[in-house]
Design a protein around this motif. Structure first.
Motif, PDB file in Angstrom:
ATOM      1  N   TYR A   1     -14.986  -3.920 -13.369  1.00 22.06           N
ATOM      2  CA  TYR A   1     -13.562  -3.814 -13.699  1.00 22.06           C
ATOM      3  C   TYR A   1     -12.727  -4.783 -12.873  1.00 22.06           C
ATOM      4  CZ  TYR A   1     -15.103   0.545 -15.790  1.00 22.06           C
ATOM      5  OH  TYR A   1     -15.770   1.469 -16.544  1.00 22.06           O
ATOM      6  N   ALA A   2     -11.551  -5.067 -13.382  1.00 25.40           N
ATOM      7  CA  ALA A   2     -10.537  -5.811 -12.641  1.00 25.40           C
ATOM      8  C   ALA A   2      -9.287  -4.942 -12.616  1.00 25.40           C
ATOM      9  CB  ALA A   2     -10.241  -7.150 -13.303  1.00 25.40           C
ATOM     10  N   VAL A   3      -8.708  -4.790 -11.438  1.00 22.24           N
ATOM     11  CA  VAL A   3      -7.499  -3.993 -11.267  1.00 22.24           C
ATOM     12  C   VAL A   3      -6.336  -4.961 -11.097  1.00 22.24           C
ATOM     13  CG1 VAL A   3      -6.331  -2.275  -9.839  1.00 22.24           C
ATOM     14  CG2 VAL A   3      -8.816  -2.127 -10.189  1.00 22.24           C
ATOM     15  N   TYR A   4      -5.368  -4.878 -11.987  1.00 22.10           N
ATOM     16  CA  TYR A   4      -4.176  -5.731 -11.948  1.00 22.10           C
ATOM     17  C   TYR A   4      -3.024  -4.913 -11.378  1.00 22.10           C
ATOM     18  CZ  TYR A   4      -6.801  -8.952 -14.807  1.00 22.10           C
ATOM     19  OH  TYR A   4      -7.757  -9.830 -15.257  1.00 22.10           O
ATOM     20  N   TYR A   5      -2.297  -5.509 -10.439  1.00 20.60           N
ATOM     21  CA  TYR A   5      -1.251  -4.746  -9.755  1.00 20.60           C
ATOM     22  C   TYR A   5      -0.101  -5.636  -9.304  1.00 20.60           C
ATOM     23  CZ  TYR A   5      -3.109  -6.428  -5.248  1.00 20.60           C
ATOM     24  OH  TYR A   5      -3.509  -7.203  -4.198  1.00 20.60           O
ATOM     25  N   ARG A   6       1.008  -4.965  -8.985  1.00 16.51           N
ATOM     26  CA  ARG A   6       2.204  -5.626  -8.453  1.00 16.51           C
ATOM     27  C   ARG A   6       2.615  -4.908  -7.171  1.00 16.51           C
ATOM     28  NH1 ARG A   6       3.482  -4.929 -13.998  1.00 16.51           N
ATOM     29  NH2 ARG A   6       3.635  -6.914 -15.077  1.00 16.51           N
ATOM     30  N   VAL A   7       3.050  -5.684  -6.206  1.00 14.94           N
ATOM     31  CA  VAL A   7       3.604  -5.109  -4.980  1.00 14.94           C
ATOM     32  C   VAL A   7       5.102  -4.991  -5.196  1.00 14.94           C
ATOM     33  CG1 VAL A   7       3.878  -5.383  -2.493  1.00 14.94           C
ATOM     34  CG2 VAL A   7       1.774  -6.171  -3.611  1.00 14.94           C
ATOM     35  N   LEU A   8       5.612  -3.764  -5.085  1.00  9.99           N
ATOM     36  CA  LEU A   8       7.028  -3.485  -5.341  1.00  9.99           C
ATOM     37  C   LEU A   8       7.630  -2.812  -4.114  1.00  9.99           C
ATOM     38  CD1 LEU A   8       6.559  -1.918  -8.900  1.00  9.99           C
ATOM     39  CD2 LEU A   8       7.243  -4.265  -8.381  1.00  9.99           C
ATOM     40  N   GLY A   9       8.104  -3.590  -3.164  1.00  9.76           N
ATOM     41  CA  GLY A   9       8.715  -3.011  -1.971  1.00  9.76           C
ATOM     42  C   GLY A   9       7.717  -2.205  -1.171  1.00  9.76           C
ATOM     43  N   ASN A  10       7.916  -0.877  -1.122  1.00  7.93           N
ATOM     44  CA  ASN A  10       7.048   0.017  -0.359  1.00  7.93           C
ATOM     45  C   ASN A  10       5.959   0.670  -1.203  1.00  7.93           C
ATOM     46  OD1 ASN A  10       8.385  -0.405   2.075  1.00  7.93           O
ATOM     47  ND2 ASN A  10       9.932   1.121   1.571  1.00  7.93           N
ATOM     48  N   SER A  11       5.702   0.112  -2.380  1.00 12.42           N
ATOM     49  CA  SER A  11       4.670   0.686  -3.241  1.00 12.42           C
ATOM     50  C   SER A  11       3.885  -0.409  -3.955  1.00 12.42           C
ATOM     51  CB  SER A  11       5.293   1.642  -4.268  1.00 12.42           C
ATOM     52  OG  SER A  11       6.150   0.942  -5.137  1.00 12.42           O
ATOM     53  N   ILE A  12       2.770   0.003  -4.506  1.00 11.77           N
ATOM     54  CA  ILE A  12       1.933  -0.871  -5.324  1.00 11.77           C
ATOM     55  C   ILE A  12       1.830  -0.216  -6.692  1.00 11.77           C
ATOM     56  CG2 ILE A  12      -0.397  -1.771  -5.673  1.00 11.77           C
ATOM     57  CD1 ILE A  12      -0.697  -1.738  -2.596  1.00 11.77           C
TER      58      ILE A  12
END
Length: 98
Positions: A70-81
């Motif tokens: 699998y590949a996990v796609y994510y964004r860093v948004l301030g104090n969260s992912i």
């Protein structure tokens, strides 16, 4: 400081679908995948910028962690992912739908 992990609805659906698929065929494989995901998320929460940035037009702020198959796609948004998607490597065409 560890960041909070948030799943987008599509990512939660991806995880649930993979777990159901694997569980029906091999419950141990499903449990292993979920443990691997937990370890990956724990690592990401402490090192949110470890995944390379995906260069895909408007998704240039999205990052990717490989968790074979699998590949996990994510964004860093301030104090969260925000986990955007978790795609099996066979779902290459799905990447365009992020």
């Amino acid at each position: 400081m560890a960041l909070e992990i948030i799943f987008a609805p599509a990512a939660q659906k991806d995880v649930d679908s993979a777990a159901r698929y694997l569980s029906a065929r091999n419950p141990e494989a499903a449990a292993n995948m979920l443990r691997q995901l937990d370890r990956t998320l724990e690592l990401m929460s402490g090192r949110p910028f470890m995944g390379p940035v995906v260069s895909a037009g408007k998704y240039r702020d999205m990052r990717k962690i490989t968790m074979p198959p699998y590949a996990v796609y994510y964004r860093v948004l301030g104090n969260s992912i925000e986990i955007a998607r978790m795609l099996h490597h066979a779902q290459e065409s799905e990447r365009r739908k992020l």
